[in-house]
Design an enzyme around this catalytic site. Structure first.
Site, short mmCIF file in Angstrom:
data_model
loop_
_atom_site.label_atom_id
_atom_site.label_comp_id
_atom_site.label_asym_id
_atom_site.label_seq_id
_atom_site.Cartn_x
_atom_site.Cartn_y
_atom_site.Cartn_z
N ARG A 1 0.80 -1.04 -0.11
CA ARG A 1 0.09 0.01 -0.32
C ARG A 1 0.46 1.25 0.05
O ARG A 1 0.63 2.01 0.63
CB ARG A 1 -1.03 0.24 1.61
CG ARG A 1 -1.68 -0.70 1.36
CD ARG A 1 -2.77 -0.94 0.10
NE ARG A 1 -3.94 -1.88 0.87
CZ ARG A 1 -3.89 -2.66 0.00
NH1 ARG A 1 -3.24 -4.11 -0.35
NH2 ARG A 1 -5.20 -3.75 0.26
N SER B 1 -10.57 -0.41 3.47
CA SER B 1 -9.61 -0.54 4.27
C SER B 1 -9.55 0.44 4.74
O SER B 1 -8.97 0.97 4.13
CB SER B 1 -8.48 -1.71 4.35
OG SER B 1 -9.11 -2.88 3.83
N GLU C 1 -5.05 3.87 6.35
CA GLU C 1 -4.34 3.35 5.37
C GLU C 1 -5.72 4.35 4.41
O GLU C 1 -4.83 5.11 2.89
CB GLU C 1 -5.53 1.92 4.53
CG GLU C 1 -4.62 1.53 2.62
CD GLU C 1 -6.02 0.87 2.68
OE1 GLU C 1 -6.40 1.39 1.18
OE2 GLU C 1 -5.62 -0.18 2.28
#
Ligand code: EPU
Length: 337
Positions: A162, A237, A333
């Site tokens: 990520r 998420s 995130e």
């Protein structure tokens, strides 16, 4: 191309947060994008792609630039591989489905991820054992200082979990205008090791899956766990899965022997944040019009006109509680504005 004043951003973010942009413009070409930058030098600017990885907590006191660059081109095709350039404003899932309709393989595990093609490299989107970087050839990006297009190869992007150069040293300095993908045209490599995919394919009674079957399995798994942003506002998420040291994990295991985990390297272990949040008792909790999704604790949801600042407060409460119980820090995130 028209600059509009005081526009609600609710339709432009998948969390469905209703905040206003001071000014808003939708650009449909690189020329328009360059014109906006060269003629509005003094204005603060805010780039909006698919709006699928952001939490808006206050009005945006800037010129919001909605990237609406469309189109895809086959750059080259050999017996085994095709290079396709896709413009930043194309919807990610529609692009994946188009590739599958041409029998181009590589992106099937990434089916149904919300957002646009142009933002996919920024956080190196990933799901079910595959990451964007596995099929990424290069991307083109507008340098906001020189207003020239530069090309970033896979290596240049410094992809991680990520993560990429666009979240680090290149942050705020470039706008990705198109992405070039390298996909297979035959003898596709299937990634079906991820437990849920294997069992979904068994459910579907498919023994020799095609790339299209893998996509169908992924769509079924995602639909069973993750809320559809068109029905319940969310950003996928909300947190990243934390990576901790082996010694820290040993301590965790003494108190929680059942803790799920994945080995990242000799000394690093990834623990699913969803498990930490569920164990801390937050899964399915609602706080009026927002809360934690009932089927996947990693996803925070806006049930009906929630305020971004309330969701941010909930995320902080979760982070503090996880730290208190497990001595583990979990990081957001999504980008918070
Ligand atoms: N788990 C729980 N409770 C939950 C959720 C998860 O205990 O409520 C535990 C389970 O033990 C499960 C493990 O966590 O086995 C992993 O769960 P899952 O396979 O659903 O994956 P994840 O780690 O929660 C990551 C990505 C997702 C991606 C899935 C599948 C991150 C931050 N998230 O989630 O990506 O779809 O893997 O590959 O890495 C996104 O980034 O928006 C996203 C949805």
């Amino acid at each position: 191309m028209q600059i509009l004043n005081n526009i609600s951003l609710k339709p432009y973010n998948t969390f469905g947060i209703d905040v206003a942009a001071k000014q808003f413009v939708s650009v449909a070409s690189i020329e328009e994008l360059i014109t906006i930058y060269s003629t509005n030098k003094d204005l603060d600017k805010f780039i909006l792609g698919g709006g699928s990885n952001m939490l808006l907590t206050k009005p945006i006191d800037a010129l919001v630039i909605h990237l609406n660059l469309k189109g895809k081109t086959i750059l080259s095709k050999t017996e085994h591989q095709v290079l396709i350039e896709c413009q930043a404003g194309e919807n990610w899932h529609e692009f994946v489905q188009w590739a599958l309709s041409q029998d181009f393989g590589g992106l099937e595990n990434l089916s149904l991820i919300p957002g646009n093609v142009g933002t996919s490299p920024i956080q190196n989107i990933g799901a079910y054992g595959v990451e964007l970087k596995d099929n990424f050839h290069s991307c083109n990006a507008l340098n906001l200082d020189t207003l020239k297009i530069e090309t970033f190869t896979n290596k240049d992007c410094k992809f991680g979990y990520r993560n990429s150069i666009f979240k680090q040293e290149a942050k705020g300095k470039y706008i990705i205008t198109s992405v070039v993908f390298s996909l297979s045209t035959k003898n596709h490599t299937l990634h079906t090791n991820y437990g849920a995919i294997t069992s979904e394919l068994e459910n579907m009674q498919i023994k020799q899956p095609t790339i299209q079957d893998v996509s169908k399995a992924v769509i079924a798994i995602r639909e069973s766990k993750l809320p559809n942003p068109k029905e319940i506002g969310n950003s996928g998420s909300f947190f990243k899965n934390p990576v901790i040291s082996k010694s820290q994990f040993k301590v965790l295991q003494q108190n929680f022997p059942e803790a799920p985990h994945y080995i990242v390297s000799d000394d690093q272990i990834k623990v699913p944040a969803g498990w930490l949040i569920e164990t801390a008792g937050f899964k399915g909790k609602t706080f009026g019009n927002y809360g934690v999704h009932k089927k996947q604790a990693l996803v925070l949801v806006n049930y009906d006109d929630a305020k971004g600042e309330d969701i941010l407060k909930l995320s902080k409460l979760i982070q503090n509680t996880i730290y208190r119980i497990f001595n583990i820090s979990i990081e957001a995130e999504v980008n918070i504005f």
